[in-house]
Design a protein around this motif. Structure first.
Motif, PDB file in Angstrom:
ATOM      1  N   LEU A 264       0.824  -1.207   0.000  1.00 38.20           N
ATOM      2  CA  LEU A 264       0.000   0.000   0.000  1.00 38.20           C
ATOM      3  C   LEU A 264       0.860   1.260   0.000  1.00 38.20           C
ATOM      4  CD1 LEU A 264      -2.924  -0.944   2.412  1.00 38.20           C
ATOM      5  CD2 LEU A 264      -2.679  -1.345  -0.041  1.00 38.20           C
ATOM      6  N   ASN A 265       1.947   1.261   0.737  1.00 35.48           N
ATOM      7  CA  ASN A 265       2.834   2.424   0.767  1.00 35.48           C
ATOM      8  C   ASN A 265       3.582   2.591  -0.558  1.00 35.48           C
ATOM      9  OD1 ASN A 265       2.103   3.114   3.383  1.00 35.48           O
ATOM     10  ND2 ASN A 265       3.730   1.891   4.316  1.00 35.48           N
ATOM     11  N   ALA A 266       3.921   1.463  -1.197  1.00 36.10           N
ATOM     12  CA  ALA A 266       4.564   1.543  -2.517  1.00 36.10           C
ATOM     13  C   ALA A 266       3.583   2.098  -3.549  1.00 36.10           C
ATOM     14  CB  ALA A 266       5.067   0.166  -2.946  1.00 36.10           C
ATOM     15  N   LEU A 267       2.315   1.703  -3.443  1.00 35.91           N
ATOM     16  CA  LEU A 267       1.299   2.258  -4.338  1.00 35.91           C
ATOM     17  C   LEU A 267       1.073   3.741  -4.064  1.00 35.91           C
ATOM     18  CD1 LEU A 267      -1.341  -0.645  -4.322  1.00 35.91           C
ATOM     19  CD2 LEU A 267       0.260  -0.049  -6.159  1.00 35.91           C
ATOM     20  N   PRO A 294      -8.522 -12.160   8.612  1.00 37.85           N
ATOM     21  CA  PRO A 294      -8.971 -11.300   9.713  1.00 37.85           C
ATOM     22  C   PRO A 294      -8.656  -9.821   9.561  1.00 37.85           C
ATOM     23  CG  PRO A 294      -7.078 -12.648  10.366  1.00 37.85           C
ATOM     24  CD  PRO A 294      -7.536 -13.171   9.053  1.00 37.85           C
ATOM     25  N   LEU A 295      -7.605  -9.475   8.816  1.00 40.41           N
ATOM     26  CA  LEU A 295      -7.212  -8.070   8.711  1.00 40.41           C
ATOM     27  C   LEU A 295      -7.705  -7.411   7.427  1.00 40.41           C
ATOM     28  CD1 LEU A 295      -3.536  -8.167  10.077  1.00 40.41           C
ATOM     29  CD2 LEU A 295      -5.612  -7.465  11.267  1.00 40.41           C
ATOM     30  N   LYS A 296      -8.579  -8.077   6.706  1.00 39.44           N
ATOM     31  CA  LYS A 296      -9.040  -7.537   5.415  1.00 39.44           C
ATOM     32  C   LYS A 296      -9.740  -6.191   5.585  1.00 39.44           C
ATOM     33  CE  LYS A 296     -11.725  -8.658   1.284  1.00 39.44           C
ATOM     34  NZ  LYS A 296     -12.475  -9.707   0.549  1.00 39.44           N
ATOM     35  N   GLU A 297     -10.663  -6.103   6.527  1.00 33.98           N
ATOM     36  CA  GLU A 297     -11.410  -4.862   6.735  1.00 33.98           C
ATOM     37  C   GLU A 297     -10.493  -3.722   7.154  1.00 33.98           C
ATOM     38  OE1 GLU A 297     -14.519  -4.256   5.901  1.00 33.98           O
ATOM     39  OE2 GLU A 297     -14.519  -6.311   5.111  1.00 33.98           O
ATOM     40  N   TYR A 298      -9.496  -4.032   7.966  1.00 33.10           N
ATOM     41  CA  TYR A 298      -8.535  -3.011   8.410  1.00 33.10           C
ATOM     42  C   TYR A 298      -7.826  -2.391   7.211  1.00 33.10           C
ATOM     43  CZ  TYR A 298      -4.124  -1.137  10.188  1.00 33.10           C
ATOM     44  OH  TYR A 298      -3.033  -0.338  10.436  1.00 33.10           O
ATOM     45  N   TYR A 299      -7.334  -3.235   6.311  1.00 33.63           N
ATOM     46  CA  TYR A 299      -6.592  -2.728   5.155  1.00 33.63           C
ATOM     47  C   TYR A 299      -7.520  -2.059   4.139  1.00 33.63           C
ATOM     48  CZ  TYR A 299      -2.151  -4.774   6.594  1.00 33.63           C
ATOM     49  OH  TYR A 299      -0.979  -5.067   7.264  1.00 33.63           O
ATOM     50  N   LEU A 300      -8.755  -2.550   4.013  1.00 36.68           N
ATOM     51  CA  LEU A 300      -9.694  -1.916   3.086  1.00 36.68           C
ATOM     52  C   LEU A 300     -10.022  -0.488   3.530  1.00 36.68           C
ATOM     53  CD1 LEU A 300     -12.196  -4.771   2.135  1.00 36.68           C
ATOM     54  CD2 LEU A 300     -10.252  -3.887   0.833  1.00 36.68           C
ATOM     55  N   LYS A 301     -10.138  -0.278   4.841  1.00 35.78           N
ATOM     56  CA  LYS A 301     -10.369   1.076   5.359  1.00 35.78           C
ATOM     57  C   LYS A 301      -9.164   1.969   5.086  1.00 35.78           C
ATOM     58  CE  LYS A 301     -13.610  -0.221   9.026  1.00 35.78           C
ATOM     59  NZ  LYS A 301     -13.812  -0.324  10.493  1.00 35.78           N
ATOM     60  N   ASP A 302      -7.977   1.393   5.218  1.00 33.97           N
ATOM     61  CA  ASP A 302      -6.743   2.133   4.916  1.00 33.97           C
ATOM     62  C   ASP A 302      -6.734   2.573   3.454  1.00 33.97           C
ATOM     63  OD1 ASP A 302      -4.169   3.086   4.510  1.00 33.97           O
ATOM     64  OD2 ASP A 302      -3.166   1.389   5.444  1.00 33.97           O
ATOM     65  N   ILE A 303      -7.096   1.646   2.541  1.00 32.43           N
ATOM     66  CA  ILE A 303      -7.126   1.954   1.111  1.00 32.43           C
ATOM     67  C   ILE A 303      -8.148   3.051   0.816  1.00 32.43           C
ATOM     68  CG2 ILE A 303      -7.717   1.021  -1.166  1.00 32.43           C
ATOM     69  CD1 ILE A 303      -6.641  -1.709  -0.110  1.00 32.43           C
ATOM     70  N   GLU A 304      -9.309   2.963   1.431  1.00 28.98           N
ATOM     71  CA  GLU A 304     -10.370   3.949   1.203  1.00 28.98           C
ATOM     72  C   GLU A 304      -9.942   5.344   1.637  1.00 28.98           C
ATOM     73  OE1 GLU A 304     -15.107   4.628   2.356  1.00 28.98           O
ATOM     74  OE2 GLU A 304     -14.047   2.802   2.969  1.00 28.98           O
ATOM     75  N   CYS A 305      -9.197   5.437   2.720  1.00 32.58           N
ATOM     76  CA  CYS A 305      -8.749   6.736   3.231  1.00 32.58           C
ATOM     77  C   CYS A 305      -7.728   7.406   2.317  1.00 32.58           C
ATOM     78  CB  CYS A 305      -8.159   6.574   4.632  1.00 32.58           C
ATOM     79  SG  CYS A 305      -9.376   6.166   5.902  1.00 32.58           S
ATOM     80  N   ARG A 306      -7.053   6.646   1.518  1.00 31.26           N
ATOM     81  CA  ARG A 306      -5.981   7.206   0.679  1.00 31.26           C
ATOM     82  C   ARG A 306      -6.529   7.974  -0.527  1.00 31.26           C
ATOM     83  NH1 ARG A 306      -0.714   4.695   1.798  1.00 31.26           N
ATOM     84  NH2 ARG A 306      -0.962   3.164   3.462  1.00 31.26           N
ATOM     85  N   LYS A 307      -7.737   7.669  -0.968  1.00 30.86           N
ATOM     86  CA  LYS A 307      -8.398   8.420  -2.042  1.00 30.86           C
ATOM     87  C   LYS A 307      -7.511   8.556  -3.290  1.00 30.86           C
ATOM     88  CE  LYS A 307     -11.235  11.041   1.226  1.00 30.86           C
ATOM     89  NZ  LYS A 307     -12.363  10.106   1.091  1.00 30.86           N
ATOM     90  N   TRP A 308      -7.069   7.430  -3.792  1.00 36.56           N
ATOM     91  CA  TRP A 308      -6.247   7.431  -4.993  1.00 36.56           C
ATOM     92  C   TRP A 308      -7.073   7.801  -6.220  1.00 36.56           C
ATOM     93  CZ3 TRP A 308      -4.250   2.133  -3.046  1.00 36.56           C
ATOM     94  CH2 TRP A 308      -3.161   2.332  -2.184  1.00 36.56           C
ATOM     95  N   GLU A 309      -6.454   8.540  -7.134  1.00 38.63           N
ATOM     96  CA  GLU A 309      -7.108   8.933  -8.378  1.00 38.63           C
ATOM     97  C   GLU A 309      -6.641   8.097  -9.564  1.00 38.63           C
ATOM     98  OE1 GLU A 309      -6.525  13.082  -9.011  1.00 38.63           O
ATOM     99  OE2 GLU A 309      -7.175  13.647  -6.987  1.00 38.63           O
TER     100      GLU A 309
END
Length: 433
Positions: A264-267, A294-309
């Motif tokens: 995610l940080n590389a992206l 178990p950590l899928k929802e945690y990372y999905l929230k992280d991705i959503e917060c990044r607001k990539w275009e």
């Protein structure tokens, strides 16, 4: 054992059978040889399609253990429950000539399997995917008495097994050097339903994904005969579109031992490069991450917060027969697998190589047995290295001829990767015969 008669073989998987591809491949290969297979494990997902086609494979599901909130008491209760459940299924199914058990986990599967084999005179074969004690140490610490007990069980029963298989030369050497256990390396390879995905297959599959499976991202809104990646010539033959995005795939179990923040940080670096002036000409990117955990929802929230275009992330759940086609459409795969022992090899890379997709893989001790840096993929050790690889690999994509040539070169190297049947017939078949 008599070479002329067919055998009854039991396979013990203390996990979900549908997510245990190596043990499923063992079952399919044994059935092809005419042996009768009883596979015991959990039925949390669909069974492999080949199971349904074989009259020689019988599956028997373990019952999930009711959970107790206190961690130590829950572990003891689960061990007792699973031991009784497993031994009951072993006892009521047909008498085995041989029993093949997956390790890890060692408790209680190794103990129950060994006792069963001793009682009826069957051969015990352990397939070492990793060490149970090193995985357990991740959660309870290396100095835990539970880790010491697990290590003792693995050592003792590994020595008493009639045969031992393992997934890498690194584990083979470690088993012998540490415990004096001799084993046979059986490299993972994908099953026969894995192979190169043609342009026609890609085009047809992406249309099905977009139209019938609900993945609108793969549809071309302006042309119903095109997809996100492909279009049709006037003669109806498909071709790759020149404005297509880069398509990368990764598979994960979304657990603590796989640090997905590296990707995610590389992206994020990739996205920042776009926003900061776009010195390099980079394509938009579609990232597909498959798997449950178990950590899928945690990372999905992280991705959503990044607001990539310029980066789109999807997390599809695919049927067994769809998975090879899906990953085979990708330009490259990414593996973040970090081995608890440093000695096992990730099946997700094997799957990608099976459909001729090169990988970017997180480095650990045994990885060089599978990924040859710069040949069939690239190895990275941190997010900075992964970020640089992504930007270098896709600069000017898909019109940059040197980029396409490099990707095609790595795909070419994977044509000789081989398949499971060839390896199994040369290493495992003589033992069962």
């Amino acid at each position: 054992m008599n070479m002329e008669r067919k055998k009854n073989v039991k396979i013990v998987v203390l996990g979900d059978i549908g997510h245990s591809p190596r043990m499923a491949n063992h079952a399919i290969s044994l059935a092809k040889c005419g042996h009768t297979v009883d596979i015991i494990g959990y039925g949390e997902s669909d069974l492999p399609h080949q199971f349904k086609l074989s009259p020689n494979i019988y599956h028997h599901f373990l019952v999930s253990c009711p959970r107790i909130n206190w961690k130590l008491l829950n572990y003891i209760w689960k061990t007792i429950w699973t031991s009784i459940n497993l031994f009951f299924l072993l006892a009521i199914t047909r008498r085995a000539d041989a029993l093949l058990v997956q390790n890890p986990p060692a408790i209680p599967s190794l103990i129950v399997s060994w006792v069963y084999c001793k009682l009826i005179g069957a051969k015990l074969i352990i397939d070492w995917h990793n060490y149970a004690n090193t995985i357990m140490a991740l959660s309870v610490g290396r100095r835990s008495r539970l880790v010491a007990l697990t290590k003792l069980i693995e050592k003792t029963l590994g020595r008493r097994a009639d045969y031992n298989f393992c997934v890498s030369k690194a584990i083979k050497n470690d088993l012998y050097d540490k415990w004096g256990i001799k084993s046979q390396v059986v490299y993972d390879r994908p099953g026969s339903h894995f192979g190169s995905v043609s342009l026609s297959e890609m085009h047809d599959f992406l249309k099905v994904l977009g139209e019938k499976k609900g993945f609108q991202i793969f549809m071309d809104k302006n042309d119903q005969n095109s997809t996100l990646l492909t279009a049709l010539h006037p003669n109806s033959s498909p071709y790759l579109k020149e404005d297509r995005p880069a398509f990368i795939v990764s598979s994960t179990s979304w657990t603590e031992d796989e640090d997905f923040s590296i990707l995610l940080n590389a992206l994020q670096d990739y996205e920042n490069h776009w926003r900061g002036g776009n010195q390099k000409k980079l394509p938009k990117m579609l990232v597909a991450i498959t798997g449950k955990g178990p950590l899928k929802e945690y990372y999905l929230k992280d991705i959503e917060c990044r607001k990539w275009e310029h980066i789109t992330v999807i997390t599809p759940w695919l049927e067994d027969e769809e998975y090879p086609l899906f990953i085979g459409c990708a330009n490259i795969g990414i593996s973040l697998h970090t081995s608890s022992s440093g000695l096992d090899l990730p099946m997700k890379i094997v799957d990608l190589f099976g459909v001729r997709v090169p990988v970017l893989a997180y480095n650990f001790e045994a990885l060089k047995e599978l990924v040859i840096d710069g040949n069939n993929g690239y190895i990275f050790s941190n997010q900075e290295e992964l970020s640089k690889l992504l930007q270098d690999l896709f600069e000017g994509f898909p019109l940059n001829e040197s980029v396409i040539k490099n990707l095609n070169k790595m795909k070419k190297e994977l044509e000789s990767f081989g398949n499971w049947d060839k390896i199994w017939n040369s290493t495992c078949k003589p033992i069962f015969d």
